[in-house]
Write a protein that holds these residues in place. Structure first.
Motif, PDB file in Angstrom:
ATOM      1  N   ARG A   1       0.850  -1.186   0.000  1.00 58.66           N
ATOM      2  CA  ARG A   1       0.000   0.000   0.000  1.00 58.66           C
ATOM      3  C   ARG A   1       0.889   1.240   0.000  1.00 58.66           C
ATOM      4  NH1 ARG A   1      -5.297   1.034   0.987  1.00 58.66           N
ATOM      5  NH2 ARG A   1      -5.795   3.213   1.432  1.00 58.66           N
ATOM      6  N   ALA A   2       0.555   2.196  -0.861  1.00 59.25           N
ATOM      7  CA  ALA A   2       1.353   3.418  -0.944  1.00 59.25           C
ATOM      8  C   ALA A   2       0.544   4.509  -1.622  1.00 59.25           C
ATOM      9  CB  ALA A   2       2.648   3.164  -1.716  1.00 59.25           C
ATOM     10  N   SER A   3       1.022   5.722  -1.499  1.00 57.36           N
ATOM     11  CA  SER A   3       0.442   6.851  -2.223  1.00 57.36           C
ATOM     12  C   SER A   3       1.445   7.321  -3.263  1.00 57.36           C
ATOM     13  CB  SER A   3       0.094   7.996  -1.269  1.00 57.36           C
ATOM     14  OG  SER A   3       1.258   8.513  -0.643  1.00 57.36           O
ATOM     15  N   PHE A   4       0.924   7.737  -4.417  1.00 61.41           N
ATOM     16  CA  PHE A   4       1.748   8.185  -5.538  1.00 61.41           C
ATOM     17  C   PHE A   4       1.295   9.588  -5.936  1.00 61.41           C
ATOM     18  CE2 PHE A   4       1.713   3.654  -5.521  1.00 61.41           C
ATOM     19  CZ  PHE A   4       2.918   3.227  -6.053  1.00 61.41           C
ATOM     20  N   SER A   5       2.230  10.508  -6.024  1.00 65.66           N
ATOM     21  CA  SER A   5       1.886  11.868  -6.462  1.00 65.66           C
ATOM     22  C   SER A   5       2.935  12.348  -7.455  1.00 65.66           C
ATOM     23  CB  SER A   5       1.794  12.820  -5.275  1.00 65.66           C
ATOM     24  OG  SER A   5       2.986  12.827  -4.520  1.00 65.66           O
ATOM     25  N   ALA A   6       2.460  12.753  -8.626  1.00 64.70           N
ATOM     26  CA  ALA A   6       3.331  13.231  -9.697  1.00 64.70           C
ATOM     27  C   ALA A   6       2.560  14.267 -10.495  1.00 64.70           C
ATOM     28  CB  ALA A   6       3.769  12.081 -10.595  1.00 64.70           C
ATOM     29  N   ASP A   7       3.234  14.857 -11.461  1.00 65.36           N
ATOM     30  CA  ASP A   7       2.677  15.906 -12.310  1.00 65.36           C
ATOM     31  C   ASP A   7       1.205  15.669 -12.668  1.00 65.36           C
ATOM     32  OD1 ASP A   7       5.415  16.247 -12.271  1.00 65.36           O
ATOM     33  OD2 ASP A   7       5.716  15.473 -14.284  1.00 65.36           O
ATOM     34  N   GLY A   8       0.275  16.163 -11.865  1.00 63.63           N
ATOM     35  CA  GLY A   8      -1.140  16.021 -12.178  1.00 63.63           C
ATOM     36  C   GLY A   8      -1.705  14.643 -11.936  1.00 63.63           C
ATOM     37  N   PHE A   9      -0.982  13.767 -11.268  1.00 67.23           N
ATOM     38  CA  PHE A   9      -1.432  12.392 -11.031  1.00 67.23           C
ATOM     39  C   PHE A   9      -1.356  12.097  -9.538  1.00 67.23           C
ATOM     40  CE2 PHE A   9      -0.419   7.901 -10.322  1.00 67.23           C
ATOM     41  CZ  PHE A   9      -1.417   7.257 -11.046  1.00 67.23           C
ATOM     42  N   ASN A  10      -2.436  11.594  -8.975  1.00 69.31           N
ATOM     43  CA  ASN A  10      -2.460  11.181  -7.570  1.00 69.31           C
ATOM     44  C   ASN A  10      -3.232   9.872  -7.456  1.00 69.31           C
ATOM     45  OD1 ASN A  10      -1.334  13.562  -5.805  1.00 69.31           O
ATOM     46  ND2 ASN A  10      -2.626  14.519  -7.368  1.00 69.31           N
ATOM     47  N   TRP A  11      -2.652   8.917  -6.750  1.00 64.50           N
ATOM     48  CA  TRP A  11      -3.302   7.627  -6.551  1.00 64.50           C
ATOM     49  C   TRP A  11      -2.826   7.065  -5.219  1.00 64.50           C
ATOM     50  CZ3 TRP A  11      -2.130   2.487  -5.713  1.00 64.50           C
ATOM     51  CH2 TRP A  11      -3.155   1.546  -5.961  1.00 64.50           C
ATOM     52  N   GLU A  12      -3.743   6.447  -4.490  1.00 58.79           N
ATOM     53  CA  GLU A  12      -3.398   5.797  -3.227  1.00 58.79           C
ATOM     54  C   GLU A  12      -4.196   4.518  -3.106  1.00 58.79           C
ATOM     55  OE1 GLU A  12      -3.234   6.607   1.633  1.00 58.79           O
ATOM     56  OE2 GLU A  12      -3.940   8.179   0.252  1.00 58.79           O
ATOM     57  N   GLY A  13      -3.531   3.440  -2.683  1.00 59.91           N
ATOM     58  CA  GLY A  13      -4.240   2.195  -2.522  1.00 59.91           C
ATOM     59  C   GLY A  13      -3.305   1.008  -2.474  1.00 59.91           C
ATOM     60  N   GLN A  14      -3.881  -0.183  -2.603  1.00 61.33           N
ATOM     61  CA  GLN A  14      -3.118  -1.421  -2.579  1.00 61.33           C
ATOM     62  C   GLN A  14      -2.753  -1.833  -4.010  1.00 61.33           C
ATOM     63  OE1 GLN A  14      -5.844  -4.006  -0.377  1.00 61.33           O
ATOM     64  NE2 GLN A  14      -4.518  -3.820   1.423  1.00 61.33           N
ATOM     65  N   PHE A  15      -1.542  -2.321  -4.176  1.00 56.78           N
ATOM     66  CA  PHE A  15      -1.092  -2.736  -5.503  1.00 56.78           C
ATOM     67  C   PHE A  15      -0.192  -3.949  -5.388  1.00 56.78           C
ATOM     68  CE2 PHE A  15       2.117   0.103  -3.868  1.00 56.78           C
ATOM     69  CZ  PHE A  15       3.320  -0.420  -4.302  1.00 56.78           C
ATOM     70  N   LEU A  16      -0.174  -4.747  -6.458  1.00 51.67           N
ATOM     71  CA  LEU A  16       0.706  -5.915  -6.508  1.00 51.67           C
ATOM     72  C   LEU A  16       2.062  -5.574  -7.087  1.00 51.67           C
ATOM     73  CD1 LEU A  16      -1.446  -8.971  -7.646  1.00 51.67           C
ATOM     74  CD2 LEU A  16      -0.472  -8.502  -5.391  1.00 51.67           C
ATOM     75  N   ALA A  17       2.092  -4.637  -8.016  1.00 49.77           N
ATOM     76  CA  ALA A  17       3.361  -4.300  -8.663  1.00 49.77           C
ATOM     77  C   ALA A  17       3.295  -2.889  -9.216  1.00 49.77           C
ATOM     78  CB  ALA A  17       3.679  -5.290  -9.781  1.00 49.77           C
ATOM     79  N   MET A  18       4.482  -2.291  -9.346  1.00 47.07           N
ATOM     80  CA  MET A  18       4.621  -0.990  -9.975  1.00 47.07           C
ATOM     81  C   MET A  18       5.869  -1.032 -10.843  1.00 47.07           C
ATOM     82  SD  MET A  18       6.241   1.284  -6.856  1.00 47.07           S
ATOM     83  CE  MET A  18       7.391   2.213  -7.859  1.00 47.07           C
ATOM     84  N   ALA A  19       5.856  -0.236 -11.886  1.00 47.71           N
ATOM     85  CA  ALA A  19       7.033  -0.152 -12.752  1.00 47.71           C
ATOM     86  C   ALA A  19       7.246   1.309 -13.128  1.00 47.71           C
ATOM     87  CB  ALA A  19       6.852  -0.993 -14.010  1.00 47.71           C
ATOM     88  N   ILE A  20       8.472   1.766 -12.976  1.00 50.67           N
ATOM     89  CA  ILE A  20       8.859   3.117 -13.371  1.00 50.67           C
ATOM     90  C   ILE A  20       9.864   2.952 -14.496  1.00 50.67           C
ATOM     91  CG2 ILE A  20       9.895   5.286 -12.649  1.00 50.67           C
ATOM     92  CD1 ILE A  20       9.044   4.541  -9.762  1.00 50.67           C
ATOM     93  N   GLY A  21       9.478   3.369 -15.686  1.00 54.31           N
ATOM     94  CA  GLY A  21      10.274   3.044 -16.859  1.00 54.31           C
ATOM     95  C   GLY A  21      10.928   4.222 -17.533  1.00 54.31           C
ATOM     96  N   ASN A  22      12.226   4.092 -17.720  1.00 54.72           N
ATOM     97  CA  ASN A  22      12.940   4.901 -18.709  1.00 54.72           C
ATOM     98  C   ASN A  22      12.970   4.089 -19.995  1.00 54.72           C
ATOM     99  OD1 ASN A  22      14.572   7.126 -19.640  1.00 54.72           O
ATOM    100  ND2 ASN A  22      16.370   5.814 -19.441  1.00 54.72           N
ATOM    101  N   GLY A  23      13.195   2.775 -19.839  1.00 51.75           N
ATOM    102  CA  GLY A  23      13.065   1.831 -20.929  1.00 51.75           C
ATOM    103  C   GLY A  23      11.692   1.183 -20.918  1.00 51.75           C
ATOM    104  N   ARG A  24      11.462   0.281 -21.871  1.00 51.86           N
ATOM    105  CA  ARG A  24      10.121  -0.260 -22.088  1.00 51.86           C
ATOM    106  C   ARG A  24       9.862  -1.579 -21.368  1.00 51.86           C
ATOM    107  NH1 ARG A  24       9.791  -2.211 -26.886  1.00 51.86           N
ATOM    108  NH2 ARG A  24       7.517  -2.272 -26.819  1.00 51.86           N
TER     109      ARG A  24
END
Length: 298
Positions: A179-202
Motif C-alpha cells: 500500500r502506498a500513495s503516488f503523487s506526480a505531475d497532475g497524477f495522484n493515486w493511493e491504494g493497494q497494488f501488486l506491482a509498480m514499474a517506473i520506466g525509462n526503458g520499455r
C-alpha cells in the motif's frame, strides 16, 4: 582509432562467441581493453577507474558486458564518479532477459553488439534516479518484485522470462499487496497494488513491456501501477503480463508520465532497479534528461 573499455561479467568470460567477437573487433582496428569482474563490486570499480583517468586516457566508449544489472552498476558508478564524463556507453547483452537491449532493439549477437559500440554514433538518453540510486531501464516494486528477485537462477537460465510466471504461480499465496500513495505531475493515486514499474526503458521481467510507451530520450519517466485485483484474477493477471500485456491490461493498469514522483508507504517497498535490489518506504523519483551518452544504433 576508437578506444573501447569492455567491463565483462565474469560469468560470460569463457564464452567462445564473446572471445571471438573481441578478437574480431580488435582485428578491425579498435583498441579494446577488457576487464573481467570477479568480486561483486568489480564492475563499479572498473567503471570509476575508466571515467577518472586523465584527459586523453579515458576510453571513447565503455561497454557493459552482462545483463541489465551489470549495465546499472557500470553507469551508476561512472556517473557518481564523473557526471560530466566525455565517455559514451554501450551494451554487450549477456544476461538472462536483456530487457534494456530488447526495448531498444539492440543486437544480442556479441560481434554485432561490439561492432555497433565501435562504430555507432552516441546519442543522449535519460536516466532515472530514486533517492540516491540511478537506473537506466526500469525500476519495479511490490510483492511481485520480491518473488521475481528470489526466482531460482537455474530456472532463469533454463526458462528465461517464463521462469517469473512459474515463480509467481507457485507462490501465489505470498502475493500480498503493498500500500502506498503516488503523487506526480497532475497524477495522484493511493491504494493497494501488486506491482509498480517506473520506466525509462520499455521492458522488464523477461521481455514484458511494462512501460510500453516509454522513450529513453523524451525527458520523462513512465509509471505503470497494477492495483490489487480480485483473488480469482491474480493468476490470470500474471499470465497476461507474459502473453499480451497491452491487450489484457487495458482498463486495469494505471499509467502516467512524469518528471518527478513521490511514493510514500507505511512499510518498506522492495524495489528492483535494473536488477539491483533496494528497499525504502519513501521514494523521491526524478528523471535526469540527457544525462548519458549511449550508443543505441538509432
Amino acid at each position: 582509432m576508437h578506444r573501447m573499455h569492455l567491463i565483462l561479467n565474469g560469468k560470460s568470460s569463457q564464452r567462445e562467441d564473446v572471445r571471438a567477437a573481441v578478437e574480431r573487433v580488435r582485428g578491425q582496428g579498435t583498441e579494446l581493453e577488457v576487464r573481467v569482474t570477479y568480486d561483486a563490486g568489480d564492475a563499479a570499480l572498473f567503471a570509476r577507474d575508466a571515467v577518472c583517468r586523465e584527459t586523453g586516457e579515458q576510453p571513447d566508449v565503455i561497454v557493459a558486458g552482462g545483463g541489465d544489472g551489470t549495465l546499472n552498476q557500470v553507469v551508476a558508478a561512472a556517473l557518481s564518479a564523473n557526471a560530466a564524463t566525455s565517455c559514451a556507453f554501450a551494451l554487450l547483452p549477456l544476461g538472462t532477459a536483456n530487457d534494456f537491449a530488447a526495448g531498444l532493439d539492440l543486437p544480442v549477437d556479441p560481434y554485432a553488439a561490439l561492432a555497433l559500440a565501435a562504430s555507432g554514433t552516441p546519442r543522449k538518453i535519460d536516466v532515472g534516479r530514486i533517492n540516491d540510486r540511478v537506473f537506466v531501464n526500469v525500476a519495479s516494486g511490490g510483492t511481485v518484485t520480491r518473488i521475481t528477485r528470489e526466482t531460482d537462477p537455474r530456472a532463469k537460465r533454463l526458462l528465461g522470462g517464463v521462469a517469473y510466471l512459474v515463480a509467481g504461480a507457485s507462490r501465489i499465496g505470498e502475493l500480498t499487496p503493498s500500500r502506498a500513495s503516488f503523487s506526480a505531475d497532475g497524477f495522484n493515486w493511493e491504494g493497494q497494488f501488486l506491482a509498480m514499474a517506473i520506466g525509462n526503458g520499455r521492458m522488464a521481467g523477461g521481455g514484458v513491456p511494462l512501460c510500453a510507451e516509454a522513450k529513453v530520450d523524451d525527458g520523462r519517466l513512465d509509471l505503470t501501477l497494477f492495483p490489487q485485483p480480485e483473488a480469482d484474477d491474480v493468476l490470470s493477471l500474471l499470465s497476461s503480463l507474459l502473453r499480451e500485456p497491452d491487450d489484457n491490461l487495458q482498463g486495469y493498469a494505471r499509467r502516467t508520465t512524469f518528471t518527478s514522483l513521490r511514493v510514500e508507504a507505511e512499510e518498506e517497498l522492495s524495489l528492483n532497479l535494473d536488477g539491483e535490489p533496494m528497499s525504502a518506504s519513501r521514494l523521491d523519483v526524478k528523471v535526469e534528461p540527457g544525462a548519458l551518452r549511449f550508443v543505441t544504433g538509432a
